[in-house]
Design a protein around this motif. Structure first.
Motif, PDB file in Angstrom:
ATOM      1  N   ARG A 206       2.691  15.841   5.613  1.00 45.99           N
ATOM      2  CA  ARG A 206       3.853  14.944   5.673  1.00 45.99           C
ATOM      3  C   ARG A 206       3.644  13.837   6.704  1.00 45.99           C
ATOM      4  NH1 ARG A 206       7.029  11.789   4.026  1.00 45.99           N
ATOM      5  NH2 ARG A 206       9.217  11.840   4.540  1.00 45.99           N
ATOM      6  N   LEU A 207       3.097  14.185   7.860  1.00 42.99           N
ATOM      7  CA  LEU A 207       2.823  13.177   8.886  1.00 42.99           C
ATOM      8  C   LEU A 207       1.776  12.168   8.408  1.00 42.99           C
ATOM      9  CD1 LEU A 207       2.781  15.308  12.158  1.00 42.99           C
ATOM     10  CD2 LEU A 207       4.410  13.508  11.546  1.00 42.99           C
ATOM     11  N   ARG A 208       0.754  12.660   7.705  1.00 40.45           N
ATOM     12  CA  ARG A 208      -0.272  11.752   7.187  1.00 40.45           C
ATOM     13  C   ARG A 208       0.328  10.801   6.160  1.00 40.45           C
ATOM     14  NH1 ARG A 208      -3.970  15.002   4.688  1.00 40.45           N
ATOM     15  NH2 ARG A 208      -3.210  14.365   2.664  1.00 40.45           N
ATOM     16  N   GLU A 209       1.169  11.316   5.273  1.00 38.32           N
ATOM     17  CA  GLU A 209       1.829  10.464   4.277  1.00 38.32           C
ATOM     18  C   GLU A 209       2.708   9.420   4.964  1.00 38.32           C
ATOM     19  OE1 GLU A 209       3.975  13.253   1.889  1.00 38.32           O
ATOM     20  OE2 GLU A 209       2.211  13.791   0.690  1.00 38.32           O
ATOM     21  N   LEU A 210       3.428   9.847   5.974  1.00 38.64           N
ATOM     22  CA  LEU A 210       4.299   8.937   6.710  1.00 38.64           C
ATOM     23  C   LEU A 210       3.481   7.855   7.413  1.00 38.64           C
ATOM     24  CD1 LEU A 210       7.268   8.462   7.456  1.00 38.64           C
ATOM     25  CD2 LEU A 210       6.884   9.872   9.477  1.00 38.64           C
ATOM     26  N   ARG A 211       2.389   8.266   8.057  1.00 38.55           N
ATOM     27  CA  ARG A 211       1.524   7.301   8.743  1.00 38.55           C
ATOM     28  C   ARG A 211       0.936   6.306   7.752  1.00 38.55           C
ATOM     29  NH1 ARG A 211      -3.855   9.662  10.791  1.00 38.55           N
ATOM     30  NH2 ARG A 211      -4.163   9.567   8.562  1.00 38.55           N
ATOM     31  N   ASP A 212       0.450   6.809   6.612  1.00 36.24           N
ATOM     32  CA  ASP A 212      -0.149   5.930   5.608  1.00 36.24           C
ATOM     33  C   ASP A 212       0.877   4.978   5.008  1.00 36.24           C
ATOM     34  OD1 ASP A 212      -2.504   7.212   6.144  1.00 36.24           O
ATOM     35  OD2 ASP A 212      -2.514   8.402   4.303  1.00 36.24           O
ATOM     36  N   SER A 213       2.075   5.464   4.733  1.00 38.66           N
ATOM     37  CA  SER A 213       3.087   4.595   4.136  1.00 38.66           C
ATOM     38  C   SER A 213       3.557   3.547   5.148  1.00 38.66           C
ATOM     39  CB  SER A 213       4.275   5.405   3.613  1.00 38.66           C
ATOM     40  OG  SER A 213       4.977   6.013   4.668  1.00 38.66           O
ATOM     41  N   GLU A 214       3.638   3.913   6.423  1.00 37.97           N
ATOM     42  CA  GLU A 214       4.038   2.963   7.461  1.00 37.97           C
ATOM     43  C   GLU A 214       2.976   1.871   7.620  1.00 37.97           C
ATOM     44  OE1 GLU A 214       6.372   1.234  10.423  1.00 37.97           O
ATOM     45  OE2 GLU A 214       6.864   2.760   8.958  1.00 37.97           O
ATOM     46  N   ALA A 215       1.710   2.262   7.587  1.00 34.58           N
ATOM     47  CA  ALA A 215       0.636   1.266   7.704  1.00 34.58           C
ATOM     48  C   ALA A 215       0.642   0.331   6.495  1.00 34.58           C
ATOM     49  CB  ALA A 215      -0.714   1.972   7.823  1.00 34.58           C
ATOM     50  N   GLY A 216       0.869   0.886   5.316  1.00 31.71           N
ATOM     51  CA  GLY A 216       0.943   0.050   4.114  1.00 31.71           C
ATOM     52  C   GLY A 216       2.118  -0.907   4.154  1.00 31.71           C
ATOM     53  N   ARG A 217       3.245  -0.420   4.632  1.00 34.32           N
ATOM     54  CA  ARG A 217       4.431  -1.267   4.738  1.00 34.32           C
ATOM     55  C   ARG A 217       4.185  -2.414   5.722  1.00 34.32           C
ATOM     56  NH1 ARG A 217       8.524  -1.855   7.962  1.00 34.32           N
ATOM     57  NH2 ARG A 217       8.131  -0.040   9.253  1.00 34.32           N
ATOM     58  N   ARG A 218       3.563  -2.110   6.837  1.00 37.05           N
ATOM     59  CA  ARG A 218       3.266  -3.157   7.826  1.00 37.05           C
ATOM     60  C   ARG A 218       2.299  -4.194   7.262  1.00 37.05           C
ATOM     61  NH1 ARG A 218       2.461   0.398  13.260  1.00 37.05           N
ATOM     62  NH2 ARG A 218       4.644   0.812  13.637  1.00 37.05           N
ATOM     63  N   GLN A 219       1.312  -3.736   6.515  1.00 41.21           N
ATOM     64  CA  GLN A 219       0.354  -4.662   5.916  1.00 41.21           C
ATOM     65  C   GLN A 219       1.060  -5.576   4.916  1.00 41.21           C
ATOM     66  OE1 GLN A 219      -2.726  -5.243   6.714  1.00 41.21           O
ATOM     67  NE2 GLN A 219      -3.098  -6.718   5.107  1.00 41.21           N
ATOM     68  N   MET A 220       1.954  -5.020   4.107  1.00 43.84           N
ATOM     69  CA  MET A 220       2.694  -5.842   3.146  1.00 43.84           C
ATOM     70  C   MET A 220       3.591  -6.841   3.867  1.00 43.84           C
ATOM     71  SD  MET A 220       3.485  -3.141   0.007  1.00 43.84           S
ATOM     72  CE  MET A 220       5.174  -3.479   0.120  1.00 43.84           C
ATOM     73  N   GLU A 221       4.257  -6.408   4.940  1.00 39.65           N
ATOM     74  CA  GLU A 221       5.104  -7.320   5.703  1.00 39.65           C
ATOM     75  C   GLU A 221       4.283  -8.447   6.319  1.00 39.65           C
ATOM     76  OE1 GLU A 221       7.154  -4.925   8.576  1.00 39.65           O
ATOM     77  OE2 GLU A 221       8.570  -4.128   7.091  1.00 39.65           O
ATOM     78  N   PHE A 222       3.104  -8.106   6.821  1.00 44.49           N
ATOM     79  CA  PHE A 222       2.229  -9.126   7.400  1.00 44.49           C
ATOM     80  C   PHE A 222       1.811 -10.140   6.344  1.00 44.49           C
ATOM     81  CE2 PHE A 222      -2.067 -10.664   8.310  1.00 44.49           C
ATOM     82  CZ  PHE A 222      -1.855 -11.269   9.535  1.00 44.49           C
ATOM     83  N   GLN A 223       1.417  -9.649   5.181  1.00 47.22           N
ATOM     84  CA  GLN A 223       0.995 -10.558   4.104  1.00 47.22           C
ATOM     85  C   GLN A 223       2.156 -11.420   3.637  1.00 47.22           C
ATOM     86  OE1 GLN A 223      -0.628  -7.782   1.298  1.00 47.22           O
ATOM     87  NE2 GLN A 223      -2.680  -7.842   2.213  1.00 47.22           N
ATOM     88  N   LEU A 224       3.347 -10.836   3.542  1.00 50.18           N
ATOM     89  CA  LEU A 224       4.514 -11.589   3.113  1.00 50.18           C
ATOM     90  C   LEU A 224       4.870 -12.665   4.145  1.00 50.18           C
ATOM     91  CD1 LEU A 224       6.831 -12.015   1.126  1.00 50.18           C
ATOM     92  CD2 LEU A 224       8.137 -10.307   2.410  1.00 50.18           C
ATOM     93  N   SER A 225       4.889 -12.311   5.412  1.00 54.02           N
ATOM     94  CA  SER A 225       5.230 -13.308   6.434  1.00 54.02           C
ATOM     95  C   SER A 225       4.180 -14.405   6.481  1.00 54.02           C
ATOM     96  CB  SER A 225       5.378 -12.654   7.810  1.00 54.02           C
ATOM     97  OG  SER A 225       4.132 -12.212   8.300  1.00 54.02           O
ATOM     98  N   ASP A 226       2.917 -14.045   6.283  1.00 53.96           N
ATOM     99  CA  ASP A 226       1.861 -15.054   6.266  1.00 53.96           C
ATOM    100  C   ASP A 226       2.026 -15.984   5.060  1.00 53.96           C
ATOM    101  OD1 ASP A 226      -0.387 -15.988   7.717  1.00 53.96           O
ATOM    102  OD2 ASP A 226      -1.681 -15.302   6.081  1.00 53.96           O
ATOM    103  N   ALA A 227       2.372 -15.429   3.900  1.00 57.36           N
ATOM    104  CA  ALA A 227       2.579 -16.253   2.701  1.00 57.36           C
ATOM    105  C   ALA A 227       3.765 -17.201   2.891  1.00 57.36           C
ATOM    106  CB  ALA A 227       2.797 -15.364   1.479  1.00 57.36           C
TER     107      ALA A 227
END
Length: 177
Positions: A94-115
């Motif tokens: 569960r912690l690994r899933e949470l960590r992975d989903s949080e990292a993915g969410r941050r990456q998407m937010e970064f790409q969106l803000s950059d766009a």
């Protein structure tokens, strides 16, 4: 658990001491010494057998707590330690899933803000609280040229002092501008 082991050991020592005294008085000293020695060996083995699973599960829990979320607790039994092992494994997944989903969410937010930043026609400079340039959009990069990535070089560009003063003022206000 350990208190229970100590209590059992104390009772066994009392029984063996009484038996030892009786055997020593009866003149069978060898048997008394053998009985005392065997009690000590059985008690040490019992303590090791009881404490070993606790140490194993504690070490596994420590590895997971240290961030090794790929680690799994290997325990075959269905006893209490098996339940603890299964729950530790579930927590790690569960912690690994949470960590992975949080990292993915941050990456998407970064790409969106950059766009969004790049799509704005007006020149935009994004800085941190210390005034270091973090991002510039294409319009700002065209105006600033090579200085676009270097805060110190902004002073060498036309209007760079004004930009740095505006950055300092924005930082002093402690809110986005």
């Amino acid at each position: 658990l350990i208190l229970g082991c100590v209590l059992i050991a104390a009772i066994a020592v009392a029984i063996v001491a009484a038996t030892h005294r009786a055997l020593a008085q009866a003149g069978d000293l060898r048997l008394a010494i053998a009985l005392l020695t065997s009690l000590i060996l059985v008690e040490v083995a019992t303590m090791m057998l009881i404490l070993h699973p606790i140490r194993v599960v504690a070490n596994d829990a420590r590895r997971i707590a240290d961030g090794n979320l790929e680690h799994r607790v290997e325990w075959g039994g269905r006893d209490s330690f098996g339940v603890i092992a299964a729950e530790l494994n579930r927590i790690a997944v569960r912690l690994r899933e949470l960590r992975d989903s949080e990292a993915g969410r941050r990456q998407m937010e970064f790409q969106l803000s950059d766009a969004v930043l790049q799509s704005i026609f007006e020149p935009i400079i994004v800085t941190d609280a210390k005034g270091h340039v973090l991002k510039v959009n294409q319009a700002a990069a065209e105006i600033l040229g090579e200085a676009a990535k270097d805060r110190m070089a902004l002073t060498n560009t036309p209007g760079g002092d004004k930009i740095l003063n505006a950055i300092r003022d924005a930082i002093a206000m402690q809110k986005p501008v």
